[in-house]
Write a protein that holds these residues in place. Structure first.
Motif, PDB file in Angstrom:
ATOM      1  N   UNK A  36       0.837  -1.192   0.000  1.00 26.31           N
ATOM      2  CA  UNK A  36       0.000   0.000   0.000  1.00 26.31           C
ATOM      3  C   UNK A  36       0.871   1.241   0.000  1.00 26.31           C
ATOM      4  N   UNK A  37       0.324   2.330  -0.535  1.00 25.03           N
ATOM      5  CA  UNK A  37       1.084   3.581  -0.550  1.00 25.03           C
ATOM      6  C   UNK A  37       1.173   4.206   0.826  1.00 25.03           C
ATOM      7  N   UNK A  38       0.273   3.832   1.726  1.00 24.74           N
ATOM      8  CA  UNK A  38       0.306   4.346   3.094  1.00 24.74           C
ATOM      9  C   UNK A  38      -0.631   3.489   3.927  1.00 24.74           C
ATOM     10  N   UNK A  39      -0.156   3.037   5.058  1.00 22.85           N
ATOM     11  CA  UNK A  39      -0.983   2.147   5.874  1.00 22.85           C
ATOM     12  C   UNK A  39      -1.793   2.895   6.925  1.00 22.85           C
ATOM     13  N   UNK A  40      -1.573   4.208   7.037  1.00 24.97           N
ATOM     14  CA  UNK A  40      -2.334   5.009   7.991  1.00 24.97           C
ATOM     15  C   UNK A  40      -2.854   6.246   7.263  1.00 24.97           C
ATOM     16  N   UNK A  41      -4.147   6.464   7.306  1.00 28.58           N
ATOM     17  CA  UNK A  41      -4.757   7.615   6.641  1.00 28.58           C
ATOM     18  C   UNK A  41      -5.837   8.221   7.536  1.00 28.58           C
ATOM     19  N   UNK A  42      -6.126   9.485   7.256  1.00 32.86           N
ATOM     20  CA  UNK A  42      -7.252  10.146   7.901  1.00 32.86           C
ATOM     21  C   UNK A  42      -8.524   9.734   7.176  1.00 32.86           C
ATOM     22  N   UNK A  46      -7.667   8.414   0.719  1.00 25.99           N
ATOM     23  CA  UNK A  46      -7.683   7.179  -0.067  1.00 25.99           C
ATOM     24  C   UNK A  46      -6.368   6.433   0.064  1.00 25.99           C
ATOM     25  N   UNK A  47      -6.480   5.122   0.235  1.00 24.30           N
ATOM     26  CA  UNK A  47      -5.319   4.226   0.219  1.00 24.30           C
ATOM     27  C   UNK A  47      -5.327   3.465  -1.100  1.00 24.30           C
ATOM     28  N   UNK A  48      -4.165   3.348  -1.717  1.00 29.14           N
ATOM     29  CA  UNK A  48      -4.019   2.639  -2.993  1.00 29.14           C
ATOM     30  C   UNK A  48      -3.191   1.383  -2.785  1.00 29.14           C
ATOM     31  N   UNK A  49      -3.668   0.266  -3.347  1.00 32.15           N
ATOM     32  CA  UNK A  49      -3.009  -1.023  -3.179  1.00 32.15           C
ATOM     33  C   UNK A  49      -2.352  -1.463  -4.484  1.00 32.15           C
ATOM     34  N   UNK A  50      -1.278  -2.233  -4.348  1.00 31.85           N
ATOM     35  CA  UNK A  50      -0.585  -2.830  -5.489  1.00 31.85           C
ATOM     36  C   UNK A  50      -0.385  -4.313  -5.205  1.00 31.85           C
ATOM     37  N   UNK A  56       7.656 -10.677  -9.153  1.00 33.22           N
ATOM     38  CA  UNK A  56       7.701  -9.227  -9.223  1.00 33.22           C
ATOM     39  C   UNK A  56       6.789  -8.598 -10.254  1.00 33.22           C
ATOM     40  N   UNK A  57       6.022  -9.388 -10.994  1.00 35.31           N
ATOM     41  CA  UNK A  57       5.112  -8.852 -12.008  1.00 35.31           C
ATOM     42  C   UNK A  57       3.905  -8.200 -11.328  1.00 35.31           C
ATOM     43  N   UNK A  58       3.570  -6.990 -11.776  1.00 28.94           N
ATOM     44  CA  UNK A  58       2.415  -6.284 -11.217  1.00 28.94           C
ATOM     45  C   UNK A  58       1.133  -6.843 -11.848  1.00 28.94           C
ATOM     46  N   UNK A  59       0.240  -7.327 -11.008  1.00 24.18           N
ATOM     47  CA  UNK A  59      -0.998  -7.954 -11.485  1.00 24.18           C
ATOM     48  C   UNK A  59      -2.214  -7.310 -10.826  1.00 24.18           C
ATOM     49  N   UNK A  60      -2.085  -6.070 -10.426  1.00 17.92           N
ATOM     50  CA  UNK A  60      -3.149  -5.390  -9.677  1.00 17.92           C
ATOM     51  C   UNK A  60      -4.482  -5.428 -10.417  1.00 17.92           C
ATOM     52  N   UNK A  61      -4.450  -5.166 -11.728  1.00 13.73           N
ATOM     53  CA  UNK A  61      -5.698  -5.101 -12.494  1.00 13.73           C
ATOM     54  C   UNK A  61      -6.417  -6.444 -12.558  1.00 13.73           C
TER      55      UNK A  61
END
Length: 350
Positions: A36-42, A46-50, A56-61
């Protein structure tokens, strides 16, 4: 057509398709990872996941994100509910290790804590290089120190106490009720005990301890004629009776300095001394501009914008820097930040 002719046609068709078709063998996915881009948010942010494979291949979609075991659309998540959430990714039958993300109301944010040093000095003041040297020693120990040189005492070239960078801080000094120079004030109201070079820990200690629970950032653009500046203040607790002070400083000013100390070679008169962080203009009242109480609540960000001409006493606009700090009703600085020319800052959160 005889059977050999039919067989020949079938062989040709088989040969054509077998030669013209590419077959891709998918790599085995043994495990997947979720970040995640940040594990703590107000809450409301928005938190974004990968999602990535073991290679190592990105398969987010192609993956599914589950928050508290419930699939979500896409790879972003936000909520208005305070709490800690368990998140996993699923790719076909493969599950990632779970991670935790937390949403809070803003009160869990901490900010880098900096200390303000206002150095009341003068080019005519023989003991003042003592404080300049002490500031250098303190900054060698900590990057969280923001110095301001407030030059005194006369703007008349005929006076013995003439200083070409003299700044009228008499109203502030009347409140301090401390006579003579040099004097250095920490977070505006606390005297840095002389001899300052022997009391460096007094400065360093003010960068430690309780978190200020408010942070500053600045964005500015300086041209040859104009300044645009945004000062942003973010709060992680409720405050009352705050004020904002904003300074314009100039670096790299060369002028001879009287010296009664053993520092800088012990010369009685230091020619071409470089004066740094010299206060040239205060964009707010010197005691600060009040910030409305409804703006100083947990989770809120307050912005004060300035658009002004370059102050006429600035010698070189390339050497401008800005200092902004917030004071309480006791006039003590709660937190402070410096910005270089044309710098766009983020909040220093942790």
């Amino acid at each position: 057509m005889n059977k050999f002719g039919v067989l020949g046609i079938l062989l040709i068709i088989f040969s054509f398709f077998s030669c013209s078709t590419d077959y891709k063998i998918l790599e085995s996915v043994e495990s997947i990872g979720l970040t995640t881009d940040n594990s703590i948010k107000v809450i409301g942010e928005t938190i974004t996941f990968t999602v990535t494979t073991n290679s190592g291949e990105i398969i987010t979609e192609d993956a599914t994100i589950l928050v508290n075991n419930t699939p979500i659309d896409g790879n972003t998540f936000t909520t208005t509910e305070i709490g800690t959430y368990t998140v996993q990714a699923k790719y076909y039958s493969v599950l990632s290790e779970p991670i935790s993300v937390r949403f809070h109301d803003g009160s869990e944010i901490n900010f880098v804590k900096r200390v303000l040093i206002e150095d009341y000095t003068g080019t005519w003041c023989g003991n003042c290089p003592r404080v300049s040297h002490a500031i250098e020693l303190a900054r060698a120990q900590s990057e969280f120190i923001v110095p301001v040189g407030i030059h005194r005492s006369s703007s008349n070239p005929a006076d013995a106490a003439y200083d070409p960078y003299n700044f009228d801080s008499s109203a502030l000094e009347a409140v301090l009720n401390m006579s003579g120079y040099p004097k250095a004030l920490l977070n505006r109201m606390t005297r840095w005990q002389p001899l300052e070079q022997n009391n460096i820990t007094q400065v360093i200690n003010l960068t430690q301890g309780d978190n200020p629970k408010l942070g500053l950032s600045m964005s500015n653009q300086v041209t040859s004629t104009n300044i645009t500046l945004d000062v942003n203040i973010k709060f992680s607790q409720d405050f009352e009776n705050l004020k904002l002070v904003v300074y314009v400083l100039e670096n790299g000013l060369i002028y001879d300095q009287v010296n009664y100390t053993a520092f800088y070679g012990g010369l009685p008169y230091i020619t071409n001394f470089e004066h740094e962080h010299v206060l040239k203009s205060c964009l707010t009242p010197i005691f600060g501009e009040p910030i409305a109480s409804e703006e100083t609540k947990v989770g809120n960000t307050y912005t004060k914008s300035f658009s002004i001409s370059i102050p006429s006493n600035i010698a070189n606009s390339n050497n401008i820097e800005f200092v902004a700090f917030v004071t309480g009703d006791d006039n003590k600085a709660i937190n402070v930040r410096k910005a270089n020319r044309n710098e766009n800052q983020e909040f220093e959160e942790f």
